[in-house]
Design an enzyme around this catalytic site. Structure first.
Site, PDB file in Angstrom:
ATOM      1  N   GLY A   6     -73.210  29.683 -75.511  1.00  0.00           N
ATOM      2  CA  GLY A   6     -71.814  30.005 -75.271  1.00  0.00           C
ATOM      3  C   GLY A   6     -71.473  31.473 -75.174  1.00  0.00           C
ATOM      4  O   GLY A   6     -70.308  31.840 -75.339  1.00  0.00           O
ATOM      5  N   GLY A   7     -72.449  32.345 -74.918  1.00  0.00           N
ATOM      6  CA  GLY A   7     -72.151  33.763 -74.816  1.00  0.00           C
ATOM      7  C   GLY A   7     -71.442  34.127 -73.527  1.00  0.00           C
ATOM      8  O   GLY A   7     -71.334  33.304 -72.605  1.00  0.00           O
ATOM      9  N   ASN A  45     -79.150  30.119 -68.543  1.00  0.00           N
ATOM     10  CA  ASN A  45     -79.972  29.754 -69.698  1.00  0.00           C
ATOM     11  C   ASN A  45     -81.261  29.044 -69.308  1.00  0.00           C
ATOM     12  O   ASN A  45     -82.312  29.287 -69.906  1.00  0.00           O
ATOM     13  CB  ASN A  45     -79.179  28.854 -70.637  1.00  0.00           C
ATOM     14  CG  ASN A  45     -78.438  29.604 -71.720  1.00  0.00           C
ATOM     15  OD1 ASN A  45     -78.060  29.038 -72.736  1.00  0.00           O
ATOM     16  ND2 ASN A  45     -78.191  30.882 -71.517  1.00  0.00           N
ATOM     17  N   ASN A  53     -79.139  24.596 -76.442  1.00  0.00           N
ATOM     18  CA  ASN A  53     -79.313  25.933 -76.992  1.00  0.00           C
ATOM     19  C   ASN A  53     -77.998  26.419 -77.581  1.00  0.00           C
ATOM     20  O   ASN A  53     -76.976  26.411 -76.899  1.00  0.00           O
ATOM     21  CB  ASN A  53     -79.790  26.879 -75.882  1.00  0.00           C
ATOM     22  CG  ASN A  53     -79.806  28.334 -76.303  1.00  0.00           C
ATOM     23  OD1 ASN A  53     -79.243  29.182 -75.650  1.00  0.00           O
ATOM     24  ND2 ASN A  53     -80.454  28.614 -77.408  1.00  0.00           N
ATOM     25  N   ARG A  75     -74.435  38.329 -65.429  1.00  0.00           N
ATOM     26  CA  ARG A  75     -73.657  37.772 -66.531  1.00  0.00           C
ATOM     27  C   ARG A  75     -72.243  38.352 -66.553  1.00  0.00           C
ATOM     28  O   ARG A  75     -71.279  37.650 -66.876  1.00  0.00           O
ATOM     29  CB  ARG A  75     -74.368  38.039 -67.856  1.00  0.00           C
ATOM     30  CG  ARG A  75     -75.721  37.353 -68.043  1.00  0.00           C
ATOM     31  CD  ARG A  75     -75.611  35.952 -68.526  1.00  0.00           C
ATOM     32  NE  ARG A  75     -74.967  35.814 -69.799  1.00  0.00           N
ATOM     33  CZ  ARG A  75     -75.405  35.027 -70.785  1.00  0.00           C
ATOM     34  NH1 ARG A  75     -76.511  34.317 -70.625  1.00  0.00           N
ATOM     35  NH2 ARG A  75     -74.747  34.912 -71.906  1.00  0.00           N
ATOM     36  N   HIS A  95     -83.179  34.565 -79.718  1.00  0.00           N
ATOM     37  CA  HIS A  95     -82.341  33.375 -79.554  1.00  0.00           C
ATOM     38  C   HIS A  95     -82.660  32.599 -78.280  1.00  0.00           C
ATOM     39  O   HIS A  95     -82.220  31.466 -78.128  1.00  0.00           O
ATOM     40  CB  HIS A  95     -80.871  33.826 -79.540  1.00  0.00           C
ATOM     41  CG  HIS A  95     -79.881  32.743 -79.777  1.00  0.00           C
ATOM     42  ND1 HIS A  95     -79.927  31.882 -80.859  1.00  0.00           N
ATOM     43  CD2 HIS A  95     -78.763  32.373 -79.076  1.00  0.00           C
ATOM     44  CE1 HIS A  95     -78.905  31.037 -80.807  1.00  0.00           C
ATOM     45  NE2 HIS A  95     -78.191  31.311 -79.735  1.00  0.00           N
ATOM     46  N   TRP A  96     -83.396  33.219 -77.366  1.00  0.00           N
ATOM     47  CA  TRP A  96     -83.697  32.593 -76.075  1.00  0.00           C
ATOM     48  C   TRP A  96     -85.170  32.204 -75.985  1.00  0.00           C
ATOM     49  O   TRP A  96     -85.935  32.763 -75.203  1.00  0.00           O
ATOM     50  CB  TRP A  96     -83.367  33.555 -74.941  1.00  0.00           C
ATOM     51  CG  TRP A  96     -81.908  33.704 -74.644  1.00  0.00           C
ATOM     52  CD1 TRP A  96     -80.883  32.935 -75.102  1.00  0.00           C
ATOM     53  CD2 TRP A  96     -81.318  34.702 -73.788  1.00  0.00           C
ATOM     54  NE1 TRP A  96     -79.688  33.389 -74.601  1.00  0.00           N
ATOM     55  CE2 TRP A  96     -79.920  34.461 -73.788  1.00  0.00           C
ATOM     56  CE3 TRP A  96     -81.829  35.753 -73.031  1.00  0.00           C
ATOM     57  CZ2 TRP A  96     -79.038  35.254 -73.066  1.00  0.00           C
ATOM     58  CZ3 TRP A  96     -80.949  36.545 -72.312  1.00  0.00           C
ATOM     59  CH2 TRP A  96     -79.566  36.288 -72.332  1.00  0.00           C
TER      60      TRP A  96
END
Length: 294
Positions: A44-45, A53, A112, A191, A269-270
């Protein structure tokens, strides 16, 4: 054929809004994972989407599964309505609606961060629709036992919301990975364009408020319901995750009866990007152990 963002993108009308998704892979004949499709739900960034993602992971997973990457409501090419209730439940209802539109009775879910929360809520709402779960540093289920809240990654997200600049976005993306070479100018621009598209900032604010509003926030505290989850669940974490740190896995691992945990070293995180090959191998092997039975 090369799988691109445009060549794989499709859309469906779901509960009054348009949901965009990407699809590739075998639709019939595969027996991997009991032959169930695999639905992947992004984080959700700022500027997040199904493609940002999981686009790079799609070709590999599509070799074994009918793979569907969903732009959750408020993200990517999907519509950006105001969130009703808590976001996890709101998004899960729309993912269920998409499954109905596509004629998918049952699927595996891979989520994720924010998408992990959506996946878990869906599995709690409609357990018969779900095979196995792969949850990557999942929101709502991650309970920070030792780290302060907000974590560094969440604080950077809030900084961008307050000042949506390229510099603030780069600072946020930098918390996603250990390998800073992955934070390219091209990624930041892609992004940033998505994060500042019409309706995107308002959608992110609406999503965020669903976790702060006392009337809806408690519904997002999925760790309180973890004991009810009866699905085989693979928890995956980057050891250096600065968004949902590794200590957040402890409660979930203890509470979910059929949970197991895999930790990727030198990874943030990825995991699907920073530990791409290993992540695919671990996730595919876990899903392949599913037998199609009620």
């Amino acid at each position: 054929m090369t799988l691109t963002r445009e060549s794989t993108r499709q859309k469906a009308e779901v509960r009054g809004i348009t949901i965009s998704y990407h699809e590739a892979g075998v639709s019939t004949g595969s027996t991997t994972g009991g032959g169930l499709p695999l639905v992947m739900l992004h984080g959700g960034g700022p500027g997040a989407s199904a493609w940002s993602n999981f686009g790079s992971a799609l070709p590999g997973f599509a070799e074994d599964f009918r793979t569907i990457l969903v732009d959750q409501p408020g993200f990517g090419w999907s519509d950006k309505p105001a969130v009703e209730g808590n976001y996890y439940r709101f998004a899960a209802e729309h993912v269920l609606g998409l499954l109905d539109e596509l004629g998918i009775e049952r699927c595996h879910l891979l989520g994720n961060s924010l998408g992990g929360g959506t996946a878990m809520r869906l599995a709690l709402m409609e357990p018969d629709r779900v095979g196995r779960l792969v949850l990557m540093g999942p929101g709502g289920l991650s309970l920070n036992l030792f780290h302060a809240d907000p974590t560094e990654g969440v604080q950077r997200l809030m900084d961008f919301a307050a000042d949506p600049s390229r510099e603030a976005l780069r600072a946020f993306i930098s918390t996603m990975v250990v390998n800073q070479a992955l934070v390219t100018d091209e990624l930041v621009e892609e992004r940033y364009a998505d994060a500042t598209a019409p309706g995107a900032r308002e959608a992110m604010a609406s999503m965020g408020m669903s976790f702060w509003n006392p009337e809806t926030a408690e519904d997002g505290m999925l760790w309180r319901e973890a004991h009810r989850l009866r699905k085989h669940t693979l928890l995956t974490w980057g050891r250096e995750d600065r968004v949902n740190p590794l200590d957040g896995a402890i409660a979930a691992l203890k509470l979910i009866p059929k949970a197991q945990l895999h930790v990727f070293p030198r990874c943030g995180h990825w995991a699907q990007i920073e530990a791409a090959d290993e992540f695919r191998e671990i996730a595919t092997a876990f899903l392949a152990r599913h037998e199609e039975r009620r």
